[in-house]
Design a protein around this motif. Structure first.
Motif, PDB file in Angstrom:
ATOM      1  N   ARG A  97     -54.506 131.254  -4.099  1.00 44.79           N
ATOM      2  CA  ARG A  97     -54.988 131.682  -2.767  1.00 44.79           C
ATOM      3  C   ARG A  97     -54.007 130.970  -1.740  1.00 44.79           C
ATOM      4  O   ARG A  97     -53.163 130.241  -2.238  1.00 44.79           O
ATOM      5  CB  ARG A  97     -56.465 130.826  -2.640  1.00 44.79           C
TER       6      ARG A  97
ATOM      7  N   GLU B  14     -54.241 129.851   2.093  1.00 45.65           N
ATOM      8  CA  GLU B  14     -54.952 129.362   3.124  1.00 45.65           C
ATOM      9  C   GLU B  14     -54.018 129.305   4.536  1.00 45.65           C
ATOM     10  O   GLU B  14     -53.119 128.669   4.687  1.00 45.65           O
ATOM     11  CB  GLU B  14     -55.732 128.260   2.943  1.00 45.65           C
ATOM     12  N   LEU B  15     -54.092 130.280   5.424  1.00 48.98           N
ATOM     13  CA  LEU B  15     -53.292 130.261   6.686  1.00 48.98           C
ATOM     14  C   LEU B  15     -54.116 129.599   7.936  1.00 48.98           C
ATOM     15  O   LEU B  15     -55.322 130.105   8.146  1.00 48.98           O
ATOM     16  CB  LEU B  15     -52.884 131.534   6.840  1.00 48.98           C
ATOM     17  N   SER B  16     -53.391 128.756   8.392  1.00 49.81           N
ATOM     18  CA  SER B  16     -54.088 128.305  10.013  1.00 49.81           C
ATOM     19  C   SER B  16     -53.259 128.454  10.934  1.00 49.81           C
ATOM     20  O   SER B  16     -52.039 127.842  10.793  1.00 49.81           O
ATOM     21  CB  SER B  16     -54.281 126.856   9.613  1.00 49.81           C
TER      22      SER B  16
ATOM     23  N   MET C 170     -57.709 131.581   7.634  1.00 50.97           N
ATOM     24  CA  MET C 170     -58.061 132.904   6.871  1.00 50.97           C
ATOM     25  C   MET C 170     -57.555 132.604   5.332  1.00 50.97           C
ATOM     26  O   MET C 170     -56.345 131.976   5.264  1.00 50.97           O
ATOM     27  CB  MET C 170     -56.905 133.702   7.530  1.00 50.97           C
ATOM     28  N   THR C 171     -58.168 133.062   4.536  1.00 48.30           N
ATOM     29  CA  THR C 171     -57.949 132.836   3.303  1.00 48.30           C
ATOM     30  C   THR C 171     -57.643 134.139   2.326  1.00 48.30           C
ATOM     31  O   THR C 171     -58.404 135.177   2.508  1.00 48.30           O
ATOM     32  CB  THR C 171     -58.947 131.876   2.606  1.00 48.30           C
ATOM     33  N   PHE C 172     -56.514 134.347   1.658  1.00 52.37           N
ATOM     34  CA  PHE C 172     -56.408 135.442   0.706  1.00 52.37           C
ATOM     35  C   PHE C 172     -56.342 134.919  -0.686  1.00 52.37           C
ATOM     36  O   PHE C 172     -55.719 133.865  -1.001  1.00 52.37           O
ATOM     37  CB  PHE C 172     -54.862 136.112   1.026  1.00 52.37           C
TER      38      PHE C 172
ATOM     39  N   CYS D 211     -44.014 135.946  12.534  1.00 49.37           N
ATOM     40  CA  CYS D 211     -44.668 135.247  13.368  1.00 49.37           C
ATOM     41  C   CYS D 211     -44.227 134.706  14.732  1.00 49.37           C
ATOM     42  O   CYS D 211     -44.569 134.647  15.752  1.00 49.37           O
ATOM     43  CB  CYS D 211     -45.601 134.281  12.877  1.00 49.37           C
TER      44      CYS D 211
END
Length: 92
Positions: free
Chosen positions: A13, A15-17, A1-3, A72
């Motif tokens: 940006r 980038e979450l993995s 997912m990228t914001f 999380c």
């Protein structure tokens, strides 16, 4: 997912993995991409951070890792690769 967002007119940006056991986050963008700091945080608040001389991303990586690990409930690693001017860190 990228914001993505703009900070001081520079594109940044995140980038979450989501991993099998943890969360990996890459914060990148700005003027010149480079590795400035790496933080790993546990949900219990323990955090380890490595930063490199002349870079100011330590607190950004540390805070992102700590907050995301708590939210999380898993080990979270944050790598900062942002080329932002020094004044940007007074606005964060």
């Amino acid at each position: 997912m990228t914001f993505a967002c703009r900070v001081l007119d520079r594109q940044i940006r995140a980038e979450l993995s989501l991993l099998d056991d943890g969360l990996s986050v890459l914060l990148a963008g700005g003027d010149k991409s480079h590795i400035g700091a790496v933080s790993v945080a546990e949900p219990d608040g323990r955090t380890q951070t490595v930063d490199f001389p002349g870079h100011r991303e330590r607190e950004v990586a540390k805070q992102w890792a700590a907050v995301l690990a708590q939210i999380c409930g898993c080990r979270t690693a944050v790598v900062t690769m942002m080329g932002l001017p020094v004044r940007a860190f007074s606005v964060c």
